[in-house]
Design a protein around this motif. Structure first.
Motif, PDB file in Angstrom:
ATOM      1  N   GLN A 137       0.852  -1.189   0.000  1.00 39.39           N
ATOM      2  CA  GLN A 137       0.000   0.000   0.000  1.00 39.39           C
ATOM      3  C   GLN A 137       0.887   1.238   0.000  1.00 39.39           C
ATOM      4  O   GLN A 137       2.028   1.202   0.446  1.00 39.39           O
ATOM      5  CB  GLN A 137      -0.930   0.035   1.217  1.00 39.39           C
ATOM      6  N   GLU A 138       0.342   2.341  -0.504  1.00 38.14           N
ATOM      7  CA  GLU A 138       1.044   3.619  -0.505  1.00 38.14           C
ATOM      8  C   GLU A 138       0.019   4.743  -0.426  1.00 38.14           C
ATOM      9  O   GLU A 138      -1.122   4.589  -0.893  1.00 38.14           O
ATOM     10  CB  GLU A 138       1.900   3.750  -1.765  1.00 38.14           C
ATOM     11  N   ASN A 139       0.397   5.810   0.199  1.00 36.81           N
ATOM     12  CA  ASN A 139      -0.476   6.970   0.330  1.00 36.81           C
ATOM     13  C   ASN A 139      -0.735   7.596  -1.046  1.00 36.81           C
ATOM     14  O   ASN A 139       0.197   7.787  -1.831  1.00 36.81           O
ATOM     15  CB  ASN A 139       0.186   8.005   1.249  1.00 36.81           C
ATOM     16  N   ARG A 140      -1.991   7.916  -1.335  1.00 39.05           N
ATOM     17  CA  ARG A 140      -2.365   8.574  -2.592  1.00 39.05           C
ATOM     18  C   ARG A 140      -3.034   9.904  -2.265  1.00 39.05           C
ATOM     19  O   ARG A 140      -4.124   9.944  -1.687  1.00 39.05           O
ATOM     20  CB  ARG A 140      -3.348   7.703  -3.395  1.00 39.05           C
ATOM     21  N   ASP A 141      -2.401  10.989  -2.642  1.00 39.68           N
ATOM     22  CA  ASP A 141      -2.987  12.300  -2.378  1.00 39.68           C
ATOM     23  C   ASP A 141      -4.221  12.553  -3.232  1.00 39.68           C
ATOM     24  O   ASP A 141      -5.161  13.218  -2.799  1.00 39.68           O
ATOM     25  CB  ASP A 141      -1.949  13.394  -2.630  1.00 39.68           C
ATOM     26  N   SER A 142      -4.232  11.996  -4.434  1.00 43.87           N
ATOM     27  CA  SER A 142      -5.395  12.142  -5.309  1.00 43.87           C
ATOM     28  C   SER A 142      -5.320  11.089  -6.402  1.00 43.87           C
ATOM     29  O   SER A 142      -4.246  10.540  -6.692  1.00 43.87           O
ATOM     30  CB  SER A 142      -5.447  13.536  -5.943  1.00 43.87           C
ATOM     31  N   LEU A 143      -6.461  10.804  -7.014  1.00 38.99           N
ATOM     32  CA  LEU A 143      -6.490   9.829  -8.096  1.00 38.99           C
ATOM     33  C   LEU A 143      -5.645  10.303  -9.270  1.00 38.99           C
ATOM     34  O   LEU A 143      -5.013   9.492  -9.958  1.00 38.99           O
ATOM     35  CB  LEU A 143      -7.935   9.593  -8.547  1.00 38.99           C
ATOM     36  N   GLU A 144      -5.613  11.636  -9.481  1.00 39.09           N
ATOM     37  CA  GLU A 144      -4.820  12.168 -10.592  1.00 39.09           C
ATOM     38  C   GLU A 144      -3.339  11.823 -10.466  1.00 39.09           C
ATOM     39  O   GLU A 144      -2.630  11.726 -11.470  1.00 39.09           O
ATOM     40  CB  GLU A 144      -4.967  13.695 -10.685  1.00 39.09           C
ATOM     41  N   ASP A 145      -2.876  11.645  -9.233  1.00 37.23           N
ATOM     42  CA  ASP A 145      -1.458  11.373  -9.003  1.00 37.23           C
ATOM     43  C   ASP A 145      -1.126   9.885  -8.977  1.00 37.23           C
ATOM     44  O   ASP A 145       0.034   9.509  -8.774  1.00 37.23           O
ATOM     45  CB  ASP A 145      -1.017  12.002  -7.678  1.00 37.23           C
ATOM     46  N   LEU A 146      -2.127   9.019  -9.154  1.00 33.99           N
ATOM     47  CA  LEU A 146      -1.902   7.578  -9.120  1.00 33.99           C
ATOM     48  C   LEU A 146      -1.415   7.103 -10.490  1.00 33.99           C
ATOM     49  O   LEU A 146      -2.175   7.064 -11.454  1.00 33.99           O
ATOM     50  CB  LEU A 146      -3.192   6.853  -8.733  1.00 33.99           C
ATOM     51  N   SER A 147      -0.148   6.752 -10.562  1.00 37.96           N
ATOM     52  CA  SER A 147       0.430   6.318 -11.832  1.00 37.96           C
ATOM     53  C   SER A 147       0.000   4.889 -12.151  1.00 37.96           C
ATOM     54  O   SER A 147      -0.333   4.095 -11.269  1.00 37.96           O
ATOM     55  CB  SER A 147       1.956   6.393 -11.778  1.00 37.96           C
ATOM     56  N   THR A 148       0.048   4.553 -13.414  1.00 43.11           N
ATOM     57  CA  THR A 148      -0.284   3.196 -13.834  1.00 43.11           C
ATOM     58  C   THR A 148       0.713   2.195 -13.268  1.00 43.11           C
ATOM     59  O   THR A 148       0.340   1.079 -12.885  1.00 43.11           O
ATOM     60  CB  THR A 148      -0.325   3.103 -15.367  1.00 43.11           C
ATOM     61  N   ASP A 149       1.976   2.586 -13.176  1.00 45.89           N
ATOM     62  CA  ASP A 149       2.986   1.689 -12.612  1.00 45.89           C
ATOM     63  C   ASP A 149       2.666   1.348 -11.157  1.00 45.89           C
ATOM     64  O   ASP A 149       2.797   0.194 -10.729  1.00 45.89           O
ATOM     65  CB  ASP A 149       4.375   2.324 -12.697  1.00 45.89           C
ATOM     66  N   GLU A 150       2.243   2.356 -10.388  1.00 44.37           N
ATOM     67  CA  GLU A 150       1.907   2.111  -8.985  1.00 44.37           C
ATOM     68  C   GLU A 150       0.620   1.296  -8.871  1.00 44.37           C
ATOM     69  O   GLU A 150       0.498   0.414  -8.014  1.00 44.37           O
ATOM     70  CB  GLU A 150       1.761   3.439  -8.241  1.00 44.37           C
TER      71      GLU A 150
END
Length: 290
Positions: A137-150
């Protein structure tokens, strides 16, 4: 005498800290309790052979220690970077008089997941309990910042690895065997900062319920444990140091849980005491509802 669950462990939050993934026990302050000094076995898994993914630290380590003290030989999988933790877990298994098998690798690799089962069977002579616990798991500040690699890393670790290992294990499981998946309260009560992680944990619940129906006729039980906020190395490695002083404070018991408080749930689900329990999700959440 009964122990007050609200004050059994640390009642305040945790000091701000950060680790790189996947996180190590030796760098986690304060050190989590895995039941090293407290768990007492009663022979409930005597002669069992278990494979625990993510068994080097946190919930996986606590489960490995408990299984060994209940009489099981234990193989654990973990990332190569977690070798230090894995060796420490193996020492506790050895002290219980049981066999420990260390199998480093990455759950995102299908070939590794498949070989993990065959290597466990070769080393232990069979497989009775499969605990699918490894997760990222990793913290996501927003969906826009969620990369496909992650996104791919989370899904491959938490879902693909779960399916690959379970699929490889099925030919080796017989009536009386069981599969236990570590889901999460996030499957039912998701945090926006863990949106992708929560998605995988919800999918795991569906996997458990469907697989339990598939395997019931073969006498193989499938269940899940849904932890709430538990203090493990994964927490300071999630990149949210500002949240640590409040971690677990929103539970009805007013504190975070410790890995040692999860282990009895896995022992129960693996043992004959749970012979009529399948397709269940057992919450260990400090009172937070699913």
């Amino acid at each position: 005498m009964p122990v007050d669950p609200a004050t059994r462990y640390r009642t305040e939050g945790f000091p701000p800290q950060h680790q790189e993934q996947p996180g190590l026990t030796s760098r986690t302050e304060p050190r989590p309790d895995h039941g090293e000094e407290s768990y007492v076995g009663h022979g409930r898994l005597q002669g069992y052979r278990a494979l625990i993914t993510g068994g080097d630290s946190g919930i996986g380590r606590a489960t490995a220690i408990a299984f060994a003290r209940e009489g099981a030989d234990v193989a654990i999988s973990y990332l190569p970077e977690e070798q230090e933790d894995a060796e420490d877990t193996a020492r506790w298994i050895d002290r219980a008089g049981q066999r420990a098998v260390l199998l480093p690798g990455d759950a995102r690799d299908e070939a590794y997941c498949t070989s993990l089962v065959s290597r466990t069977v070769d080393a232990l002579g069979g497989l009775d309990v499969l605990v699918l616990n490894a997760a990222y798991q990793e913290n996501r500040d927003s969906l826009e910042d969620l990369s496909t690699d992650e996104l791919d890393r989370v899904f491959r670790t938490n879902l693909y690895g779960t399916v690959w290992i379970a699929r490889a294990a099925l030919p080796h499981l017989s009536a009386g065997s069981s599969i236990i998946v570590t889901s999460s309260i996030q499957a039912f009560n998701p945090s926006p900062q863990l949106i992708d992680y929560a998605m995988t944990k919800a999918a795991q619940v569906a996997f458990v319920k469907a697989l339990a129906q598939q395997l019931g006729g073969r006498g193989i039980r499938v269940n899940a444990v849904a932890p709430g906020p538990i203090w493990t190395p994964l927490i300071p490695a999630t990149n949210w140091p500002e949240k640590l002083p409040e971690f677990g404070q929103d539970t009805p018991l007013g504190r975070a849980g410790q890995p040692a408080e999860l282990a009895p749930a896995y022992v129960y689900l693996a043992s004959d005491a749970a012979s009529y329990v399948s397709g269940a999700v057992l919450p260990v959440t400090g009172g937070k509802g699913l």
